[in-house]
Design a protein around this motif. Structure first.
Motif, PDB file in Angstrom:
ATOM      1  N   GLU A 147       0.756  -1.201   0.146  1.00  0.00           N
ATOM      2  CA  GLU A 147      -0.057  -0.039   0.064  1.00  0.00           C
ATOM      3  C   GLU A 147       0.853   1.351   0.023  1.00  0.00           C
TER       4      GLU A 147
ATOM      5  N   ALA B 186       2.135   1.389  -3.827  1.00  0.00           N
ATOM      6  CA  ALA B 186       1.090   1.000  -4.810  1.00  0.00           C
ATOM      7  C   ALA B 186       1.410   1.923  -6.264  1.00  0.00           C
ATOM      8  N   ALA B 187       1.780   2.895  -6.191  1.00  0.00           N
ATOM      9  CA  ALA B 187       1.936   3.861  -7.580  1.00  0.00           C
ATOM     10  C   ALA B 187       3.171   3.019  -8.329  1.00  0.00           C
TER      11      ALA B 187
ATOM     12  N   SER C 179       2.084  -0.203  -9.514  1.00  0.00           N
ATOM     13  CA  SER C 179       0.934  -0.256 -10.567  1.00  0.00           C
ATOM     14  C   SER C 179       1.611  -0.068 -11.942  1.00  0.00           C
ATOM     15  N   GLU C 180       2.887   0.628 -11.924  1.00  0.00           N
ATOM     16  CA  GLU C 180       3.424   1.103 -13.085  1.00  0.00           C
ATOM     17  C   GLU C 180       4.804   0.083 -13.625  1.00  0.00           C
TER      18      GLU C 180
ATOM     19  N   SER D  53      -7.751  -3.665  -7.963  1.00  0.00           N
ATOM     20  CA  SER D  53      -7.168  -2.420  -7.559  1.00  0.00           C
ATOM     21  C   SER D  53      -7.175  -2.376  -6.022  1.00  0.00           C
TER      22      SER D  53
ATOM     23  N   THR E 119      -6.852   0.295  -3.014  1.00  0.00           N
ATOM     24  CA  THR E 119      -6.862   1.717  -2.396  1.00  0.00           C
ATOM     25  C   THR E 119      -6.181   2.031  -1.208  1.00  0.00           C
ATOM     26  N   ASP E 120      -5.405   3.031  -1.039  1.00  0.00           N
ATOM     27  CA  ASP E 120      -4.276   3.139   0.060  1.00  0.00           C
ATOM     28  C   ASP E 120      -5.120   4.105   1.008  1.00  0.00           C
TER      29      ASP E 120
ATOM     30  N   ARG F 257      -6.793   6.901  -2.372  1.00  0.00           N
ATOM     31  CA  ARG F 257      -6.144   6.797  -3.789  1.00  0.00           C
ATOM     32  C   ARG F 257      -6.383   5.301  -4.159  1.00  0.00           C
ATOM     33  N   SER F 258      -7.100   5.361  -5.470  1.00  0.00           N
ATOM     34  CA  SER F 258      -7.016   3.912  -5.779  1.00  0.00           C
ATOM     35  C   SER F 258      -5.990   3.534  -7.080  1.00  0.00           C
ATOM     36  N   TRP F 259      -5.364   2.535  -7.075  1.00  0.00           N
ATOM     37  CA  TRP F 259      -4.284   2.045  -7.895  1.00  0.00           C
ATOM     38  C   TRP F 259      -4.559   0.683  -8.502  1.00  0.00           C
TER      39      TRP F 259
END
Length: 431
Positions: A292, A295-296, A299-300, A331, A333-334, A338-340
């Motif tokens: 968490e 997550a960014a 996700s990338e 997904s 959500t942190d 924010r949802s990733w």
């Protein structure tokens, strides 16, 4: 036949509750004793991943878990006996308060005849520290060797505490720390996140006022050295890829050793560095951690995501625990809302929350028998997937965490302790 024994100076470091400074004090004591020329091994009571990492940095040696249920009496004794044959001092950090849990830290101390050192936060009291110490000693009772008073404000404060101890030894005191070990929702932060950690640990060791004469009077604890049978090589010739970085850091050292003893070769890679699953991997282990917080980046991380999807489609055995499961959902959500997007191999989404979602010892019943472990998380998995099975809560025998299965992927919030049933652990990584 004469049984072999080993002995060392052993203490279990406990408190009246969490938050008293057990880990800080244990780390300071370990580092101080090493500076005094002692060889030290540290253990942690109960399921835990983060405190052992910090204590490993303090002591310079791997920190294993001791637990009368998850690890078992015989295995705990074997580890203590082996350590006693190798070092001068064994420190065992307790969990929660001394008498909390079933089994408790007090149960562990009594099982092995280990004296207890109580860490008591004296920041908002003085003479009452003595009353708390007497209560801890007499309630069980336990063999209370003495007290280390934490967060002492001044020499006068320390003297008031010392005068109130009556027939209980004050082993030492630790002043209020300018630099404490930082924490977050699952406990301490990871050691690699703390700038100048070794300097902080050295400072804590120097600030710990230890009564050396009282310490030297502690008796040795003797352990019988059991014979340990070799495990069947159920994973011989199999290479297991293991995600290991700041997002996937919650791995029992005993789990890795168990896999090696079963014949597996282990290779490590970092999803955070966007590394693909190593090509030679037969199976994949995604342990828990702090996805968490990253997550960014996860996700990338296209390369590792593509390799995981390919591996799953090809039928690679995959075990995903807690944080490992979280990244396989649609997904995450942190805690900032924010949802990733995640990998989407499991239908549903994970949402972080402020309150604890689950905590406690649990077991998974398998064809090979009971595999023990625990759960500890601050997120929920919102899904329509039907669980393959559920774990059983140790305390109540009620249903515990859901076990999900998609092809050769098995995922759950449940953290398994592999040595509790090596055969069952091996089958998690076989097709």
């Amino acid at each position: 036949m004469v049984s072999k024994t080993s002995s060392a100076k052993v203490v279990l470091i406990s408190a009246i509750a969490s938050g008293q400074g057990k880990t800080t004090t244990t780390a300071a004591l370990a580092r101080k004793l090493i500076k005094l020329g002692q060889s030290v091994r540290v253990f942690k009571t109960g399921p835990d991943f983060i405190d052992p990492m910090m204590l490993e940095r303090a002591s310079g040696a791997t920190v294993q878990s001791l637990d009368l249920w998850m690890v078992g009496l015989a295995a705990s004794q074997a580890m203590l006996a082996q350590a006693a044959a190798e070092v001068d001092v064994i420190l065992i950090e307790g969990v929660m308060g001394l008498y909390d849990g079933t089994p408790s830290s007090a149960d562990l101390a009594r099982a092995f005849g280990v004296p207890v050192l109580a860490v008591l936060d004296a920041s908002a009291m003085a003479q009452t520290v003595g009353a708390l110490a007497m209560g801890l000693r007499d309630f069980g009772p336990v063999n209370l060797a003495g007290v280390i008073a934490n967060r002492i404000a001044s020499e006068g404060h320390a003297k008031m505490v010392a005068d109130a101890m009556r027939d209980i030894a004050l082993f030492g005191s630790l002043r209020r720390q300018d630099q404490a070990l930082p924490e977050r929702h699952l406990g301490l932060v990871l050691p690699q996140e703390v700038a100048q950690l070794d300097s902080i640990l050295d400072q804590l060791a120097d600030q710990l006022e230890l009564d050396i004469e009282a310490w030297d009077r502690l008796p040795l604890t003797e352990f019988a050295l059991p014979e340990t049978p070799e495990l069947p090589l159920l994973l011989l010739g199999k290479t297991i890829a293991i995600a290991q970085d700041a997002a996937f850091a919650f791995i029992y050292p005993a789990n890795l050793e168990c896999l090696r003893q079963l014949g597996a070769e282990l290779v490590f890679f970092s999803p955070l560095a966007d590394q693909a699953i190593p090509l030679q991997a037969y199976a994949l282990y995604l342990p828990g951690g702090y996805p968490e917080l990253y997550a960014a980046r996860l996700s990338e991380a296209g390369l590792w995501q593509a390799s995981l999807r390919t591996a799953h489609a090809a039928g690679m055995p995959i075990l995903a625990e807690c944080g490992g499961m979280m990244v396989l959902t649609e997904s995450l959500t942190d805690q900032q809302g924010r949802s990733w997007p995640m990998l989407g191999l499991l239908q549903g989404r994970v949402v972080m929350q402020q309150r604890l979602a689950a905590l406690g010892a649990q077991a998974l019943v398998t064809e090979q028998g009971e595999l023990r472990g625990h759960t500890f998380h601050y997120s929920r998995f919102e899904t329509d997937l039907m669980p393959l099975a559920r774990t059983v809560k140790h305390a109540t025998q009620a249903d515990g965490e859901a076990i999900y299965r998609e092809g050769n992927l098995q995922a759950s919030y449940f953290h398994a302790y592999f040595p509790s049933n090596p055969g069952a652990a091996a089958h998690l990584f076989l097709k």
